[in-house]
Design a protein around this motif. Structure first.
Motif, PDB file in Angstrom:
ATOM      1  N   GLY A  92       0.638  -1.346   0.127  1.00 32.96           N
ATOM      2  CA  GLY A  92      -0.031  -0.132  -0.225  1.00 32.96           C
ATOM      3  C   GLY A  92       0.958   1.170   0.247  1.00 32.96           C
ATOM      4  O   GLY A  92       2.079   0.948  -1.171  1.00 32.96           O
ATOM      5  N   ILE A  93       0.368   1.701   0.644  1.00 37.25           N
ATOM      6  CA  ILE A  93       1.131   3.632   0.726  1.00 37.25           C
ATOM      7  C   ILE A  93       2.005   3.839   1.614  1.00 37.25           C
ATOM      8  O   ILE A  93       2.027   3.041   2.969  1.00 37.25           O
ATOM      9  N   GLY A  94       3.438   3.977   1.553  1.00 40.55           N
ATOM     10  CA  GLY A  94       3.735   4.506   3.052  1.00 40.55           C
ATOM     11  C   GLY A  94       4.547   5.479   2.465  1.00 40.55           C
ATOM     12  O   GLY A  94       5.104   5.841   1.318  1.00 40.55           O
ATOM     13  N   THR A  95       5.213   6.291   4.187  1.00 42.27           N
ATOM     14  CA  THR A  95       6.926   7.708   3.427  1.00 42.27           C
ATOM     15  C   THR A  95       7.057   7.582   4.251  1.00 42.27           C
ATOM     16  O   THR A  95       7.643   6.400   5.349  1.00 42.27           O
ATOM     17  N   ALA A  96       8.176   8.008   3.832  1.00 46.46           N
ATOM     18  CA  ALA A  96       9.517   8.873   4.909  1.00 46.46           C
ATOM     19  C   ALA A  96      10.338   9.955   4.503  1.00 46.46           C
ATOM     20  O   ALA A  96       9.900  10.511   3.659  1.00 46.46           O
ATOM     21  N   SER A  97      10.831   9.955   5.145  1.00 45.90           N
ATOM     22  CA  SER A  97      12.067  11.359   5.211  1.00 45.90           C
ATOM     23  C   SER A  97      13.355  11.467   5.868  1.00 45.90           C
ATOM     24  O   SER A  97      14.017  10.174   6.824  1.00 45.90           O
ATOM     25  N   ARG A  98      14.535  12.322   5.334  1.00 44.77           N
ATOM     26  CA  ARG A  98      15.489  12.781   5.819  1.00 44.77           C
ATOM     27  C   ARG A  98      15.853  13.684   5.619  1.00 44.77           C
ATOM     28  O   ARG A  98      15.504  14.580   4.413  1.00 44.77           O
TER      29      ARG A  98
END
Length: 379
Positions: free
Chosen positions: A195-201
């Motif tokens: 499905g939908i996933g997210t992350a950041s740096r």
């Protein structure tokens, strides 16, 4: 028939993310560890879940939806510099020829199922007309897809214009729903629910202090390929694979990846279109960290945009713009790789077991089994 729109408790995000389970990732995430850590970015979803039992085309069961990403939010229609890349083209992302030609992304990015691209595209134009967001009398929306036909009545065309409007209207900053939501509702990733996933740096001050955020709609890979934090998790959790997805008409193994992945990369670093294409390419390396080889049947298409350089397309120009030098772009590449890897794992961690058409069942990635596998490899 009842459509449960947006958050349905049985199938929406679990509330846990990969880091909550102790999965070790490289790099420093932003406060939300989400694409919305890039200031201005907003994400909206419409989730459609209805019915159970045998497939009745046009009736259900329905397991699908729409996800929309606004680079500068609903209220700011200023185009952003962008670049896109197709790692394997067994998929669709509309509007990219104009992104390539112009260097600008002028619309939100919407993601849905394979057979709903047309209605989503048309509805985005209608929404733009209603909200007077177009700079000219035409629009070439960016709409991408992955195939949810293992769980969803994909040929029933259940995504309607009003569902697209709802996703666009609901877009917001802050935390992003993950798992079986929006366009990712019916997706399967490495034989687990996707499905939908997210992350950041966030880069260090010495590297510019820029933020890179990633959102994925993951529907790719085969169970034995799945790798998390360097651990062969797919081989350690071999049970309950939806095998019929991986068979050809004679019962033989198709080989390669089944499904696709769409990756959206956002950054506040001032980058030009050709540099953003380079960023989009690096998403491939984050995908590879999770085990995918981008097989023949996988549509692996990525787009990257920068929220820096406002009004770069203002009339009549010329317009001053800033850019990171190529000698200082490598930390942004690394951030993209790291955030992509984590976003994919977050999508699986956040997705629960789902039963779809004809009783097809895809299990959610079992959290305890994942933790056991990581411990076994001292991760």
């Amino acid at each position: 028939m009842t459509l449960l729109v947006a958050a349905l408790a049985a199938f929406s995000a679990s509330g846990q993310r990969a880091r909550d389970l102790g999965v070790p990732f490289e790099g420093t995430p932003g406060p939300l560890d989400a694409i919305t850590d890039v200031r201005g970015v907003e994400v909206g979803d419409t989730t459609l879940i209805s019915g159970n039992g045998p497939l009745k085309v046009g009736v259900g069961p329905i397991r699908t939806g729409v996800t929309a990403v606004f680079p500068r939010g609903k209220a700011d229609h200023d185009p952003v510099y962008a670049g896109w890349f197709s790692q394997n083209g067994n998929g669709e992302m509309t509007g990219t020829t104009w992104v390539e030609e112009s260097g600008f992304l002028e619309t939100p990015v919407a993601i849905t199922n394979t057979h709903s691209v047309g209605v989503v595209r048309d509805a985005m134009i209608a929404w733009s007309v209603q909200h007077a967001t177009m700079k000219q009398d035409w629009s070439l929306p960016v709409v991408a897809e992955t195939w949810d036909g293992f769980l969803n009545d994909i040929n029933g065309f259940h995504v309607k214009p009003e569902n697209v409007f709802a996703a666009l209207d609901s877009a917001h900053g802050g935390p992003v729903d993950e798992g079986a939501v929006g366009g990712g509702t019916g997706m399967v990733c490495y034989g687990f629910k996707g499905g939908i996933g997210t992350a950041s740096r966030v880069l260090t001050k010495e590297q510019g202090g820029y933020t890179v955020g990633v959102l994925v709609q993951c529907n790719c890979g085969r169970r034995p390929q799945l790798t998390i934090a360097g651990v062969p998790v797919g081989k350690l959790i071999p049970q309950d694979v939806p095998y019929s997805m991986y068979k050809d008409g004679t019962g033989g193994d198709r080989g390669g990846d089944v499904g696709s992945i769409i990756i959206v990369v956002a950054t506040d670093a001032p980058l030009l279109p050709h540099q953003l294409k380079r960023i989009a390419r690096r998403a491939t390396m984050g995908l590879a960290r999770t085990g995918s080889t981008s097989g023949n049947g996988s549509g692996d298409i990525f787009i990257a945009f920068s929220t820096a350089n406002p009004h770069a397309d203002a009339e009549p120009g010329p317009n001053p713009v800033l850019t990171v030098s190529n000698e200082r772009i490598s930390p942004l590449f690394q951030a993209t790789v790291e955030a992509t890897e984590e976003a994919i794992v977050n999508a699986m961690v956040g997705a629960k077991t789902m039963i779809g058409i004809d009783g097809h069942t895809v299990i959610g990635l079992p959290h305890e089994e994942l933790q056991k596998a990581l411990k076994e490899y001292k991760r």
